[in-house]
Scaffold this motif. Structure first.
Motif, short mmCIF file in Angstrom:
data_model
loop_
_atom_site.label_atom_id
_atom_site.label_comp_id
_atom_site.label_asym_id
_atom_site.label_seq_id
_atom_site.Cartn_x
_atom_site.Cartn_y
_atom_site.Cartn_z
N GLY A 147 7.15 13.48 5.08
CA GLY A 147 7.65 14.09 3.58
C GLY A 147 6.97 13.97 2.66
O GLY A 147 6.98 14.39 1.74
N TYR A 148 5.71 13.90 2.62
CA TYR A 148 4.58 14.17 1.76
C TYR A 148 3.73 15.52 0.88
O TYR A 148 3.42 16.38 2.02
CB TYR A 148 3.31 12.18 1.69
N THR A 149 3.38 15.37 0.42
CA THR A 149 2.41 16.28 -0.48
C THR A 149 0.92 15.70 -0.44
O THR A 149 0.88 14.67 -0.81
CB THR A 149 2.25 16.21 -1.86
N VAL A 150 0.10 16.44 0.61
CA VAL A 150 -1.11 15.61 0.81
C VAL A 150 -2.05 16.98 0.78
O VAL A 150 -1.92 17.96 0.42
CB VAL A 150 -1.14 15.82 2.68
N LEU A 151 -3.06 16.05 -0.05
CA LEU A 151 -4.45 16.52 -0.66
C LEU A 151 -5.48 16.25 -0.03
O LEU A 151 -5.36 14.62 0.50
CB LEU A 151 -4.58 16.20 -2.39
N THR A 152 -6.27 16.48 0.53
CA THR A 152 -7.23 16.17 1.25
C THR A 152 -9.17 16.12 0.90
O THR A 152 -9.14 17.10 -0.21
CB THR A 152 -7.26 16.78 3.37
#
Length: 819
Positions: free
Chosen positions: A725-730
């Motif tokens: 459920g998280y917004t993910v930046l890589t």
């Protein structure tokens, strides 16, 4: 054309025939010219032989022969030159300038460069020049030499041939001769020799001037007679002197000699003289005259007395020497000082074997010692110094080092040998070699540890990706599907692979530890209960677990692993049929630096208090080779073993800053002691090191910056975090992470940061992130031990550590706690 021809007298000569054609009045004729070249050939042969002799003289000459140019320096040199100056070869020699092979100044104070130019100028002018010169070897050692410079022509070039001869020994001999001549001159001034003659018929005695001087008579006042001579003889020696003369006549001896004292007439001084007399006889055997000499030997007598005193002093020095000294003739001991008697264990020389020196030599060394004695007696070279073992009176053996030298006493040659007791030195040398081998062994194991840690780290990265894919497959493949069984099989295989990498990381000292306060006896007691069913019924497990042990800070699972490996290894070392006993003990020890230096660990630990787990068995024991390789990864003596058990034990002990000791010998059993430092400030289990909580349900919000240098892992991890459920930046490395964080730091709630990355690693990236946003939550991911990471991150705040390969349930629990 060269031909052989016979002369009129039949002798053979060498001739050269040349033929040409000539036209005379239109008619062609052959004209032959025959020339005698016998002498020419003889001269050519002589020239060839001369050249061969010259070359042989040049190459084989014992003198150093060099060719040099006044402008270019050395051009060539014979083998004797190379040896004399200490060069490697001719090329090495010609690389030196003449100045480099001479001291700055010659003995007369003139600069070597200036004097060398003058010597070459004289040789070029006169054709040759002979002189003395001080050279230097390539190592700077000076030596005197005679040099003959000879000019010769080579084409249009004038060169010099230098013939040098080392006259070091000549100089020494000259110095010795000069000193001897000075000593002789001084001796002649002191010890004068006079002559006398006594005519038998006329009873007339004649003295030379030197006799008058010796007896201190004035020739003008004293006319020598036999009776007057006797009066000058010391009263105590007079009868002996008179008997020597008349006795020789009475017994028809041709000569006699005697030493006696005289009393000088004017001063009353007592002097010592040596007299020798020869009787001259006629054809009938009657004595015509007695001719003799008298020599003042007072100084010699005084010297002999001093010599006797010196001998006594020398004897005292020998007796007081701390080294053993013996004087021998062949294999017989003639003298032994006190120190040698002590080395051999005897109270007196009479007790020492006097007939054969071999009696005090250890039997196994007697052939070598006897051979050495024979070589010395025959004048052959011998090994020096020489080491062997002596056999003491009490039967003990002791190592000695000896050095022998010839000495002359009277006219007989003896051998003086010094004995040095090297037993202590041998022990120290053995300890040094043992320490050296230990260091080498530790370096080897350390290298293997680095290798194992590197392999495990890279393997973990691969397992990360496999586990991530399995995680997503488990979410997409229903539990009832046929493929789900294969996915679960892969997950179990990954778990086994992860266990193997944990063992390799443990060996390298970089395993992941969960520290808590433990009582070692309690942990060992639990393991023994678990192992009872695994151990053969023929094996007796005897325990001696101390109560109220000081606590240790340790990972309970790792300590259980150490105890289990040691106990199982001990039980498997016992005979399968007869069984045996395994004794398991715990105790508290205070260990000194000297004791800890004998450790088999790869590192040094401080002196202090430790808690010890000791496992002792009555099994087959280990030979030296096995003991040396015991902790090498993948080394095993078991048919089914992987060779990681003891390697893992060593790594776990290293990770806990402990130590380990091994005592074992074939058929003597094995004892292993594992030491763990006593906890100084016990660390309770906290959120930082507690096991992860169960995963919270999905539906959470927040933005996560996920940083990992493995692209596949980055994709799988991002997918897993998005499913939570998280917004993910890589970001694929530290620099890319900083770029993303600078632009989105207000939105980012947490950073999941890999420690090992190219360009900018996790430690450096963490510092930069804190500089941009001090309060940002950071979870640091690594396969290394948490305590090692904390040591590297002193002064920097990390909210949590997560072990790789990622367990996304644990990651979910941490994120739930922070967000």
């Amino acid at each position: 054309m060269a031909l052989k021809s016979l002369t009129k007298d039949g002798s053979e000569i060498d001739v050269d025939l040349s033929v040409s054609s000539v036209n005379i009045s239109g008619q062609w004729y052959a004209v032959g010219i025959l020339r005698d070249v016998t002498e020419q050939k003889r001269m050519a042969e002589l020239l060839r032989e001369s050249e061969e002799r010259y070359r042989s003289l040049y190459v084989d000459s014992r003198d150093a022969v060099m060719v040099l140019s006044p402008e270019q320096g050395f051009l060539a040199a014979n083998p004797a030159t190379i040896k004399l100056f200490g060069c490697r070869d001719e090329e090495d020699f010609t690389s030196y300038t003449p100045a480099a092979l001479s001291p700055e100044r010659q003995p007369d104070g003139v600069l070597s460069t200036e004097k060398a130019q003058e010597m070459m100028r004289l040789a070029l002018k006169n054709g040759s020049h002979f002189f003395e010169w001080t050279h230097c070897k390539t190592d700077g050692t000076p030596f005197p030499a005679t040099v003959l410079l000879s000019r010769f022509e080579h084409g249009d070039t004038r060169l010099l041939m230098a013939t040098a001869r080392d006259i070091t020994e000549n100089k020494r001999a000259e110095d010795a001769l000069r000193e001897s001549e000075n000593l002789l001159a001084r001796s002649q001034q002191i010890a004068q020799v006079g002559s006398w003659m006594l005519e038998a018929g006329a009873n007339r005695l004649t003295w030379s001037d030197e006799v008058y001087r010796i007896f201190d008579f004035d020739p003008q006042e004293f006319s020598p007679t036999y009776e007057g001579f006797l009066e000058a003889v010391h009263p105590e020696d007079r009868a002996a002197v008179d008997e020597a003369y008349w006795g020789s006549l009475r017994e028809a001896k041709d000569a006699y000699e005697i030493e006696h004292r005289i009393v000088r007439r004017r001063t009353g001084e007592v002097r010592h003289v040596h007299e020798k007399c020869v009787h001259e006889r006629d054809g009938a055997g009657e004595v015509l005259r007695s001719v003799g000499m008298v020599q003042d030997i007072t100084e010699r007598k005084h010297a002999e007395e001093k010599l006797r005193e010196s001998v006594e002093k020398y004897r005292t020095l020998i007796e007081d020497s701390i080294e053993g000294i013996a004087i021998t003739k062949g294999n017989q001991i003639l003298f032994a000082n006190r120190a040698l008697l002590d080395i051999c264990g005897y109270d007196s020389f009479e007790g020492l074997a006097q007939d054969s020196m071999l009696d005090v030599v250890a039997p196994e060394d007697r052939p070598r010692v006897y051979e050495r004695v024979l070589r010395r007696e025959s004048g052959q070279p011998e090994e020096s110094p020489f080491e062997f073992r002596i056999l003491r009176k009490d039967g003990a053996k002791r190592d000695v080092r000896t050095q022998s030298a010839d000495i002359t006493i009277g006219n007989r040659r003896f051998t003086q040998t010094t004995f040095q007791d090297i037993a202590a030195w041998k022990r120290a040398e053995a300890a040094r070699q043992s320490l050296e081998m230990t260091v080498q062994h530790k370096q080897k194991l350390e290298s293997l540890g680095v290798l194992a840690g590197g392999i495990a780290h890279d393997f973990n990265n691969i397992l990360n990706i496999i586990r991530g894919n399995v995680h997503h497959l488990q979410k997409t493949v229903p539990e009832t599907a046929l493929a789900r069984r294969f996915v679960d099989n892969v997950e179990r295989s990954v778990a086994r692979a992860e266990a193997l990498t944990r063992q390799m990381l443990a060996y390298s000292g970089k395993g992941h530890f969960l520290l808590q306060v433990l009582d070692l006896s309690d942990v060992v007691k639990e393991i023994i209960q678990l192992l009872q069913s695994s151990v053969s019924k023929k094996v007796t497990l005897q325990t001696n677990l101390a109560k109220d042990l000081p606590p240790i800070e340790a990972d309970i699972a790792q300590i259980q692993q150490v105890a289990m490996n040691l106990i199982l290894n001990a039980s498997e070392a016992l005979d399968e049929d007869r069984g045996g006993m395994v004794e398991i003990s715990t105790m508290a020890l205070h260990c000194t630096d000297d004791y800890l230096r004998e450790s088999r660990a790869l590192f040094n630990v401080p002196e202090g208090d430790y808690v010890c787990l000791e496992v002792r068995d009555t099994g087959c024991g280990m030979n030296k080779e096995t003991r040396e390789r015991l902790f090498e990864p993948f080394f095993t003596t078991k048919f089914t073993g992987r060779g990681l058990g003891m390697a893992t034990v060593l790594g776990i002990i290293r990770g806990h800053r402990g130590s380990i000791f091994v005592e074992s010998a074939p058929d003597k059993g094995t004892t292993i002691r594992a030491l763990f430092p006593v906890a100084i400030q016990p660390v309770p289990v906290t959120a930082d090191n507690a096991p992860p909580s169960p995963a919270a349900p999905s539906g959470r919000t927040g933005t996560i910056l996920f940083v990992d240098d493995e692209r596949d892992m980055l994709e799988l991890g991002a997918l897993a975090l998005e499913q939570m459920g998280y917004t993910v930046l890589t970001a694929a490395d530290g620099l890319e992470a900083l770029e993303v964080f600078r632009s989105r730091h207000e939105d980012i709630n947490c950073v999941l940061l890999d420690l090992s990355m190219p360009r900018l690693d996790g430690v450096q990236t963490l510092a930069e992130l804190r500089g941009i946003k001090p309060g940002i939550h950071v979870i640091l991911a690594s396969g290394d031990a948490e305590q090692e990471l904390k040591a590297r991150l002193v002064g920097q705040k990390v909210d949590a550590f997560i072990e790789k390969p990622y367990n996304f349930k644990a990651v979910s629990a941490l994120l739930q706690e922070f967000l």
